[in-house]
Design a protein around this motif. Structure first.
Motif, short mmCIF file in Angstrom:
data_model
loop_
_atom_site.label_atom_id
_atom_site.label_comp_id
_atom_site.label_asym_id
_atom_site.label_seq_id
_atom_site.Cartn_x
_atom_site.Cartn_y
_atom_site.Cartn_z
N ASP A 1 -10.32 -0.99 -6.07
CA ASP A 1 -9.71 -0.35 -4.29
C ASP A 1 -10.48 1.32 -5.04
O ASP A 1 -10.08 2.25 -5.74
CB ASP A 1 -8.35 0.32 -5.19
N GLY B 1 1.05 -1.34 -0.30
CA GLY B 1 -0.57 0.17 -0.07
C GLY B 1 0.59 1.37 -0.06
O GLY B 1 2.29 1.26 0.53
N ALA C 1 -10.59 3.45 -2.31
CA ALA C 1 -9.42 4.12 -1.74
C ALA C 1 -9.22 5.79 -3.15
O ALA C 1 -9.20 6.51 -2.75
CB ALA C 1 -8.91 4.88 -0.63
N ALA C 2 -8.61 4.89 -3.76
CA ALA C 2 -8.21 5.80 -5.53
C ALA C 2 -9.23 6.52 -5.96
O ALA C 2 -8.55 6.44 -6.87
CB ALA C 2 -6.74 4.52 -5.72
N ARG D 1 -3.20 2.13 -9.37
CA ARG D 1 -4.62 1.68 -8.81
C ARG D 1 -5.27 1.01 -9.60
O ARG D 1 -5.29 0.35 -11.03
CB ARG D 1 -5.57 2.60 -8.11
N CYS E 1 0.94 7.40 -4.76
CA CYS E 1 0.17 8.38 -5.04
C CYS E 1 -0.88 7.91 -5.93
O CYS E 1 -1.85 8.41 -5.99
CB CYS E 1 0.92 9.64 -5.62
N SER E 2 -1.32 6.58 -6.20
CA SER E 2 -2.06 5.83 -7.16
C SER E 2 -2.96 4.78 -6.12
O SER E 2 -3.74 4.07 -6.47
CB SER E 2 -1.62 5.26 -7.84
N GLY E 3 -2.34 4.87 -4.99
CA GLY E 3 -3.43 3.29 -3.99
C GLY E 3 -2.12 2.33 -3.30
O GLY E 3 -1.74 1.99 -2.40
N PHE E 4 -1.21 1.66 -4.61
CA PHE E 4 -0.66 0.29 -4.61
C PHE E 4 1.26 1.24 -5.12
O PHE E 4 0.85 1.88 -5.60
CB PHE E 4 -0.65 -0.68 -5.11
N SER F 1 3.66 2.95 -9.34
CA SER F 1 2.13 2.90 -7.98
C SER F 1 1.11 3.13 -9.25
O SER F 1 1.32 3.24 -10.28
CB SER F 1 2.43 4.04 -6.92
#
Length: 132
Positions: free
Chosen positions: A120, A42, A122-123, A116, A45-48, A114
């Protein structure tokens, strides 16, 4: 243009160019019986974000494949995000590095480190990339 042979096992493809780069790293560091660990964590800036390490400790629950003479190790969680991905090594004007083409990523950061997925939530709000 040189075509690269690809072998797809354990749902991740390591190109022959990437395998050569890993082999060079292992030789430079005098590491024997080490593998390339590929993982997702995790953040970013993109979530993963992607991660790679030279690994000497393979756990029983890890997924292991050998491609072009290199062991590729992925943990049981990361494979869910990396299934179908291709790992390559590319040379560009500013230098060389590993590049992951991931069919599970619906968007990625400008730096490519990174990403998403469609699962996801949240992203979904996006986010700025401070890397370019």
């Amino acid at each position: 243009m040189v075509l690269q042979e690809q072998v797809n096992t354990a749902e991740i493809t390591l190109t022959s160019t990437a395998a050569d780069a890993v082999q060079n790293l292992l030789q430079k560091r005098n590491l024997e019986d080490f593998a390339l660990r590929v993982f997702v964590s995790g953040g970013g800036c993109s979530g993963f974000q992607y991660g790679m390490a030279l690994e000497g400790n393979i756990r029983p629950e890890d997924l292991v494949s050998e491609q072009h003479g290199i062991k590729v190790v992925v943990d049981e969680i990361s494979i869910n995000y990396l299934a179908g991905a291709t790992i390559d090594y590319v040379e560009e004007i500013m230098g060389g590095g590993f590049k992951i083409e991931n069919p599970n990523a619906v968007s990625s950061c400008g730096c490519g480190n990174s990403f998403r997925t469609s699962n996801d939530p949240a992203a979904a709000s996006g986010g700025g990339c401070g890397c370019h």
